[in-house]
Design a protein around this motif. Sequence first.
Motif, PDB file in Angstrom:
ATOM      1  N   ALA A 120      -4.959   4.839 -14.105  1.00 14.20           N
ATOM      2  CA  ALA A 120      -4.256   6.059 -14.680  1.00 14.20           C
ATOM      3  C   ALA A 120      -4.176   7.011 -13.484  1.00 14.20           C
ATOM      4  O   ALA A 120      -3.350   7.803 -13.606  1.00 14.20           O
ATOM      5  CB  ALA A 120      -5.224   6.356 -15.795  1.00 14.20           C
ATOM      6  N   THR A 129      -5.659  12.155 -17.171  1.00 16.26           N
ATOM      7  CA  THR A 129      -5.660  10.686 -17.481  1.00 16.26           C
ATOM      8  C   THR A 129      -6.934  10.490 -18.340  1.00 16.26           C
ATOM      9  O   THR A 129      -7.900  11.498 -18.285  1.00 16.26           O
ATOM     10  CB  THR A 129      -5.935   9.950 -16.032  1.00 16.26           C
ATOM     11  OG1 THR A 129      -7.300  10.606 -15.367  1.00 16.26           O
ATOM     12  CG2 THR A 129      -4.585  10.507 -15.133  1.00 16.26           C
ATOM     13  N   VAL A 182      -2.027   8.042 -19.486  1.00 16.79           N
ATOM     14  CA  VAL A 182      -1.695   9.384 -18.632  1.00 16.79           C
ATOM     15  C   VAL A 182      -1.036  10.119 -19.612  1.00 16.79           C
ATOM     16  O   VAL A 182      -0.248   9.722 -20.327  1.00 16.79           O
ATOM     17  CB  VAL A 182      -0.777   8.980 -17.741  1.00 16.79           C
ATOM     18  CG1 VAL A 182      -0.493  10.126 -16.837  1.00 16.79           C
ATOM     19  CG2 VAL A 182      -1.561   8.047 -16.580  1.00 16.79           C
TER      20      VAL A 182
END
Length: 430
Positions: free
Chosen positions: A73, A189, A206
């Motif tokens: 992420a 994230t 995300v």
Amino acid sequence: MTQRLAIDGGEPVRREPFPHWPVAGAREAELLRQVLESGVWAGSGPMEQEFARRFGEFCGVSHVICVANGSVALEIALRAVGVGPGDEVIVPALTWIGTAWSVVQVGAVPVFADVGRHDWCLDPDAVAEMVTSRTRAVVPVHLYDQVADMDALLGIAREASLFVIEDCAHAHGGRLAGRGVGTLGHLGTFSFQQSKAMTAGEGGAVIANDASLARRVHAIKDCGRPFRKRGAAGFGGNYRLTEFQAAILLAQLERLEDHLERKASNIAFLGERLLDIPGIAPLHTRDSTTRRGLYALALRFDPDAFADLPRTFLLRALRAEGIPAQPPYSVVYRSPLWTSGRRFIKWEAEANPDQRLGLGARCPTAELVAETEGLVLFHEVFLGTKSDMADVAAAFEKIQRSPPKPGLRTLGRRVRDKARQAVDRSRRQP
């Protein structure tokens, strides 16, 4: 009368285990069965879409892109804002290595900045000193139970035209002035790894309010495919979540509010008990933090109040008493997991040799916390009862009433003085 410590053969404060993690039940089983019978097991299915919608509502954000784990992420977020070879990214020295490793993965150079002693998060003053013409982004980590000083960090970023990517792996449900963590910078994230306060074993996300950034993130995670077949496609890899993970996450999200309330109540109770124990204190929570997303409770240990007891012995003694206390993360540039990656990063001539990888001066406050002052209790401890919290406090009290042997006191004093002198030298430097 002083009780004999369990580590020396005495009766421990408690023998019962704290609540098991992860927590799962009929709801997880039901949703997994639905996925199994549907035949739609891969990513981007209806379960993932439903989780993304609900998690977006929970965070207060327009776009949620589910990915394989929290580390990728961060990597995807950096790629989405254009970070690449030749760029520098400022990261905290005290964090899991994945925060800095994601920078290496995109070909950029991590720049380690020190943390604040009061919150263990990025120190804005340290960040300001590290900004150069090559700095492209800063990655604040909301560490353990704290929210970083986003107002100050965003101010620095605006002045220097930097992207801000919030690492919220520890902060599910955290709020700053009523806004969800991850919504304050350009991208946020999350990790859903097994130890995290909301988990599917692995997984990540995300989040973004910027539609163009969200499209870039989606393309990178899904082999370049456009989000819902709208807009231009881009180059990308396969970082997808499965429908089975999304099913578990839906159930976990449904539990999260209750877990956050229970943890907050137990932490408040423990905090009151710790007021009577000199030398052990939770970190101060920033006034603008309206809810903490708890991964672990961060505690500051003052060995002066424990007759110079070394932290290593304190942790061993606590575990013997039945309290699963842990040290915080190692400082990233001192971690053996970090130095093994030497060959993957360009070494810069101005780097301090002590850091071995990455740029920036040594970070004495991070080292003080990691090696001497810090300890943590992970979040599942706080899913228990007030009686459990009383046991935690009782273990600290019991150890404090049992002075360490002279050899341990000498060792503890030496370690403490060395760490504090490093911080003092840093403060005196212009």
